[in-house]
Design an enzyme around this catalytic site. Structure first.
Site, PDB file in Angstrom:
ATOM      1  N   GLU A 141       2.210   9.200   2.492  1.00 36.59           N
ATOM      2  CA  GLU A 141       1.385  10.236   3.120  1.00 36.59           C
ATOM      3  C   GLU A 141       0.779   9.851   4.455  1.00 36.59           C
ATOM      4  OE1 GLU A 141      -0.668  12.580  -0.320  1.00 36.59           O
ATOM      5  OE2 GLU A 141      -0.125  10.596  -1.050  1.00 36.59           O
ATOM      6  N   LYS A 146       0.871  -1.175   0.000  1.00 30.33           N
ATOM      7  CA  LYS A 146       0.000   0.000   0.000  1.00 30.33           C
ATOM      8  C   LYS A 146       0.911   1.229   0.000  1.00 30.33           C
ATOM      9  CE  LYS A 146      -3.655  -2.308   2.701  1.00 30.33           C
ATOM     10  NZ  LYS A 146      -4.353  -2.360   4.023  1.00 30.33           N
TER      11      LYS A 146
END
Lengths: 693, 330, 167
Positions: free
Chosen positions: A659, A655
């Site tokens: 951020e 994934k």
């Protein structure tokens, strides 16, 4: 998804392949590419926020020795497309925000260009401007969608009714200020026209995005524009296509044959390359007497520019974060005479989760529950928004592991109860989340070259994220060869196209393309190819995206000290625990997590672009006025992750991790500051003045 | 930046004559503030006279006690000098609280004294500023004033002086040695700096062409027990919101003498004379500190964004005095 | 006004012509093509342009080139001895003390200069005893490195790298 790569190089802490060039300073960034006969550009910026240019007097500037050209709206080359008013540089006499380019000087040296820019006289027909975001404006409007294409509003059940009848409620408003991305490398471009072909050495997160955008503006086929960006000094969302790149290309057109060098000053970056919108967020939570949420509403007010809409998706994470049968989210915008906002690390999630996770802390207290336990109690079984199962969701594991490592069980829940050496001490927690984003359009080529090596090509970029290293590892595993048999080529649109380095999507998008190319290659040529054998691939569709909700999760724990006399606030300890699928490179991944948490700390304590509504510009527009965290602001800070197998997200099982680390940090710190002092600050940043009594 | 001529000065006298004789001429030290301003268009000199290599880079004892600090002594050398660390610790501490290691390595003593305000409007030539362009108006007074003055401001200017070093020197009653067109003169540091009044363009009383050659620290045994406390928005590398330099002489729990100066609160380093007066002869105790700090701040007038500076200055004064007298009370 | 001058950079001697307005940083980057020192703010507010100037760490963006005729400059590139990286640079690699790399040459020059300052016994803002010696703990490293901003947030790893070299 089927057929997860078997990790061999993946999961190892390979040292950065671009590291040596970076520690010696020899890695060339955009402005540093050696060019012959270069000229320098310095822009003239509007000194009004709204109105019309009535005249540009370039006589004096043009007469200065060393000045080659002065560009004005009257003489600048016409662009083919003027639809995007942010990018329609020098195409009209309209001024949409203060700091907009209104002219530019090209000269033989940077000193002369800057001097001449100061000599250009611009007169205006000034109109009243409006740059103030307030909740009580009567012109707030609902955008068609919020970024990139989420519904503006959502509603499930009867949130108002559920709130009204809830046993426990909170109703609070949280604000975040305008914040600027401020990568350390100022946005820079070297632009050179040769005939009808344009080469741009550009400081960009998206070479193909810049190529396509510039080609469109000039009415060229995309293959006439080449964008080169082997090394980029950070971006954090701001290095997409902005007016500075267009201006460099326009100027280069005028002095065809000579490369135009254009680097923004730090001050100019505060009006030209975007920022995170300020937000005003009202959150209402209702819970039953057991601390189970019955109602969640999240209503967001934020700004965009009058010349171009940018609708931050601030309340979107709230839609799938916690279980509650009655939920509502809304976004309303004020269109102001301000520069266009843009993506900034964790757009939507970062400001939105600050508010939600602060509210969750307040609600836990209101329910008399531990904040970790309260979150676990409200963990959803399926995505509350879509009803889909999660491809993997390990928030609870992150909370539990973090609590264990942080020593959470020893915490006295009573606020303002601990004092050490004149400092009030507290701890806080918040959750993190970020969606798994894949952006179409990436392709890769793999070619067998001499000495048994493989050349892997894709126009991806490394903005500090570790792309050079991680994509090499992925290619090695996909080809089943050692990493040192892979020659990765990135950062050049002469290579197969790649999506933008944004939305934490790079490895998912580019890595999937590389894996696809490797599979093609092996299918075609088997394990013993000849030199020159070549195959291409692209990011395949992933039908699982329709069947599962895909997000990464995390939990952040902060210790905060607030000086009892001066209000100074420090964060001696910060721990993040993440569940983000398979980690490609633990060394660079940890840097991503810790780096984003550091930026989150900076957001919590420091960052605040102060709009002066009289002038319509940010008053504190440099690094002395706009504080980002220094080394001394960071204490012990660490990130770990839990093993997570997710066969649905992509071929790597990864994934995005660029951020999520900034999501929730500010809330964890604000919650800890409340625990330390008993003072609940709902307006970032958490500066000393807010705690002094 | 407009073009300018550059000359390296051979001696102070000729440097002074050169600058005094040309209205657009200025002295150049390390340039850490001047070049900053030239880039912004805040300063537009047509001649720089480089005085950074004049032989003023020594720290030497003064006859009759005290220390002379040469004008070109670099901030980091001054902070590291044993005589300063031992006898005037507040000065070393103030220097070390300022700027960054790499700036302190080049910044000079005189340049530090003469650095100009960091008011955002002063530094932005697209906004009115009486200090930069007399008569154009003050953008700060009704603007963004988080960093601005609470004491001694005028309707024409609400800027603060940015130096940390100068705050300590003010508390120490330093004397500034000046070479000028009409010869040398000495100025008490409290006479060097001015309040803005209706001439905010003048930070100091120095005339065009006057050159600081040295700063003298008087003999002050009590300064051995002194400290500097800076409160700022970052843990490092930021200008002061409020700072306090203080020295105490405590005998038998009584404040025999005390020196206090404040930074970040006024157009000049602010000597806290009222607080000193209130403390002389008072017990070295929390109540007295608080009373003295309040006395100093009775005239404080906050602006839109900086009311917090009043409790911050008060509390910081109390904290510093508590720290300096704590050993006594033990 | 153009001026001819000399700079000694990373062991090589250069004659060059600069505008009196040219900063040392621009002289290196734009006149000599030596781009190891970076321009991050151009106003002494970030430290990316830090080099060793006549033996000390210094920012170069606020220094006028003309005022530094014949100066000796070492950039991060010049710290290496041939193929062998400087120990501080090596430690930055080992500890991943950077991400985008733009502030990195300045960080490394700053760290090298800072270690010399510690060696000389210079105190810092966080030193317990101003008059005493210095023990370079993490808090000292952080304070002394605070003139070098890093937006990627590599501070924790930078501290680890410097700690290892100092040991």
């Amino acid at each position: 998804m089927t057929g997860l790569l078997e990790p061999r190089a993946i999961g190892t802490s390979l040292e950065r392949l671009d590291g040596r060039a970076k520690v010696t300073g020899t890695a060339p960034y955009a402005f540093e590419h050696p060019v012959d006969n270069g000229v320098y550009l310095h822009p003239v910026q509007s000194s009004i926020a709204r109105g019309r240019i009535t005249a540009v007097d370039a006589t004096e500037a043009e007469a200065l020795d060393g000045v080659i050209a002065v560009l004005t709206p009257a003489n600048a080359p016409r662009l083919v497309s003027g639809d995007d008013r942010e990018l329609a540089v020098l195409q009209s006499d309209e001024v949409g925000f203060r700091g907009q380019f209104v002219a530019a000087v090209v000269a033989e040296s940077s000193e002369i260009a800057r001097q001449a820019a100061d000599m250009v006289g611009v007169t205006y027909d000034r109109q009243p401007h409006d740059t103030e975001l307030r909740a009580d404006r009567d012109d707030l409007y609902a955008p068609g969608v919020v970024n990139p294409d989420y519904p503006t509003d959502t509603s499930d059940g009867d949130p108002d009714g559920a709130f009204a009848s809830a046993a426990v409620t909170i109703d609070e408003t949280y604000t975040t200020p305008m914040e600027h991305n401020n990568p350390m490398e100022p946005h820079a471009t070297v632009a050179l026209w040769a005939g009808d072909a344009l080469t741009l050495y550009d400081s960009t997160q998206g070479p193909n995005l810049v190529r396509d955008g510039i080609a469109g503006l000039f009415g060229l086929p995309a293959d006439r524009v080449r964008v080169i960006a082997p090394h980029v000094g950070g971006g954090f969302g701001s290095k997409t296509l902005h007016a500075n790149v267009v201006l460099a290309a326009v100027a280069a057109r005028v002095v065809a044959g000579r490369p135009v060098k254009f680097a923004l000053t730090r001050q100019q970056m505060f009006s030209l390359v975007g920022y995170r919108t300020p937000t005003i967020q009202r959150i209402r939570l209702g819970a039953d007497s057991d601390g189970r949420l019955t109602a969640i509403t999240h209503d967001v007010i934020e700004q965009t520019s009058r010349i171009k809409e940018f609708a931050e998706q601030t309340a979107v994470p709230t839609r799938s974060m916690y279980a509650a049968p009655n939920r509502r989210t809304t976004h309303r915008l004020a269109a102001l005479d301000v520069p266009v906002p843009t993506w900034m690390r964790g757009p939507g999630e970062c400001p939105g989760m600050y508010a939600l996770e602060s509210a969750m802390d307040e609600m836990a207290l209101a329910c008399g529950l531990d904040p970790v336990e309260f979150r676990i109690r409200n963990e959803p079984d399926v995505d509350p928004e879509s009803g889909l199962p999660f491809s993997s969701r390990n928030l609870v594991a992150c909370l539990r592991e973090g609590a264990r490592r942080f020593g959470w069980e020893r915490r006295d829940p009573i606020p303002a109860a601990r004092r050490e050496d004149g400092w009030l001490v507290g701890t806080g927690v918040a959750a993190s989340t970020f969606p798994v984003i894949r952006i179409p359009g990436s392709a890769a080529t793999i070619r067998r070259v001499h000495d048994g090596r493989y050349r892997v090509e894709i126009a991806a970029v490394d903005i500090g994220t570790g792309t050079w290293t991680a994509l090499t590892q992925i290619a090695a595993d996909a080809l089943d060869v050692p990493v040192d048999a892979v020659d990765l080529q990135i950062g050049d649109t002469a290579l197969p196209p790649a999506s933008v380095a944004g939305g934490s999507s790079g490895i998912t998008s580019w890595g999937s393309a590389v894996v696809d190319a490797a599979r093609e290659f092996r299918e075609k040529y088997g394990p013993d190819p000849e030199d020159g054998d070549e195959a291409g691939g692209a990011m395949p569709d992933n039908p699982d995206t329709e069947r599962f909700a895909m997000h990464a999760y995390g939990a952040q724990f902060a210790e905060v000290r607030v000086h009892a006399d001066t209000g100074e606030i420090r964060v001696p300890r910060l721990l993040g625990v993440f569940a983000a699928g398979r980690i490609i490179n633990p060394r660079t991944a940890r840097s991503q997590f810790v780096g984003a948490m550091t930026m989150g700390l900076s957001m919590a304590l420091h960052e605040d672009s102060v709009m002066d509504p009289r002038f319509g510009q940010v008053a504190n527009h440099d690094f002395a006025g706009y504080h980002i965290a220094t080394n001394a602001d960071i204490g012990s800070i660490d990130a770990i992750w839990i093993e997570e197998d997710d066969p649905h997200v992509n071929a790597m099982g990864s994934k995005g991790i660029g951020e999520i680390g900034i999501v929730g940090t500010a809330a964890a710190i604000a919650n800890a500051a409340h625990h330390a002092t008993g003072i609940r600050i709902r307006d970032l940043p958490l500066t000393a003045d807010k705690y002094i009594r | 930046m407009i073009p300018f001529d550059y000359e390296r000065a051979d001696d102070a006298r000729s440097a002074v004559a050169t600058v005094a004789g040309r209205p657009g001429a200025v002295f150049l030290g390390a340039g850490t503030n001047l070049v900053d301003h030239m880039k912004l268009g805040v300063a537009n000199p047509d001649l720089l006279v480089d005085v950074s290599r004049l032989p003023f880079d020594v720290i030497e004892p003064l006859q009759g006690g005290g220390v002379r600090i040469g004008a070109t002594v670099r901030n980091s050398d001054l902070a590291a000098a044993p005589v300063i660390r031992q006898r005037y610790p507040m000065l070393a501490a103030a220097l070390l609280a300022g700027a960054s290691g790499q700036l302190r390595n080049v910044a000079t003593t005189a340049g530090n004294l003469l650095q100009r305000t960091r008011c955002v409007y002063f530094q932005d030539v697209t906004t009115p500023c009486n200090k930069r362009r007399p008569g154009s108006g003050c953008s700060a007074v009704e603007g963004y004033t988080r960093d601005h003055a609470i004491l001694g401001a005028s309707p024409h200017c609400v800027a603060v002086h940015p130096s940390d070093m100068a705050v300590a020197l003010t508390a120490l009653d330093a004397v500034v040695q000046v070479e000028g067109p009409s010869g040398p003169r000495s100025l008490a540091i409290s006479d060097l700096y001015r309040l803005p009044g209706d001439q905010p363009q003048r930070d100091t009383v120095l005339e065009h062409g006057e050159l600081i050659t040295a700063v003298d620290l008087p003999e002050l045994p009590m300064a051995a027990r002194s400290s500097y406390r800076k409160v700022r928005d970052r843990a490092s590398y930021a200008f002061a919101l409020v700072s306090v330099a203080a020295a105490v002489d405590v005998v038998d729990g009584v404040m025999r003498d005390v020196r206090i100066a404040l930074g970040g609160v006024a157009h000049k380093p602010w000597r806290a004379s009222r607080a000193e007066e209130a403390l002389r002869g008072a017990p070295a105790a929390e109540d007295a500190f608080r009373h003295a700090a309040d006395a100093e701040l009775t005239e404080a007038r906050p602006l839109r964004d900086n009311a917090f500076k009043i409790p911050m200055a008060r509390n910081t004064m109390v904290t510093v005095l508590r720290g300096l007298t704590w050993e006594e009370g033990r | 006004m153009d001026v001819e001058m000399t700079l000694r950079v990373d062991g090589a001697r250069y004659r060059l012509v600069v505008d009196t307005r040219t900063t040392l940083l621009d002289a290196l980057r734009e006149r000599l093509g030596i781009t190891s020192p970076k321009k991050g703010c151009d106003h002494g507010q970030c430290g990316a342009c830090t080099v060793l100037l006549d033996g000390r760490r210094a920012t170069t963006c606020l220094a006028l080139a003309v005022a530094h005729d014949d100066a000796e400059i070492i950039t991060a590139n010049g710290l290496a001895a041939g193929e062998e990286l400087h120990p501080v640079a090596r430690a930055f690699l080992d500890h991943d003390g950077f991400q985008c790399g733009y502030c990195t040459p300045g960080q490394i020059c700053s760290a090298v200069g800072m270690l010399d300052e510690v060696e000389a016994g210079w105190p810092s803002h966080v030193s317990e005893e101003l008059a005493g010696g210095v023990e370079l703990d993490d808090e000292e490293i952080r304070e002394r490195m605070s003139g070098n901003l890093c937006r990627c947030g590599a501070y924790a790893n930078i501290v680890a790298a410097i700690r290892e070299v100092a040991r």
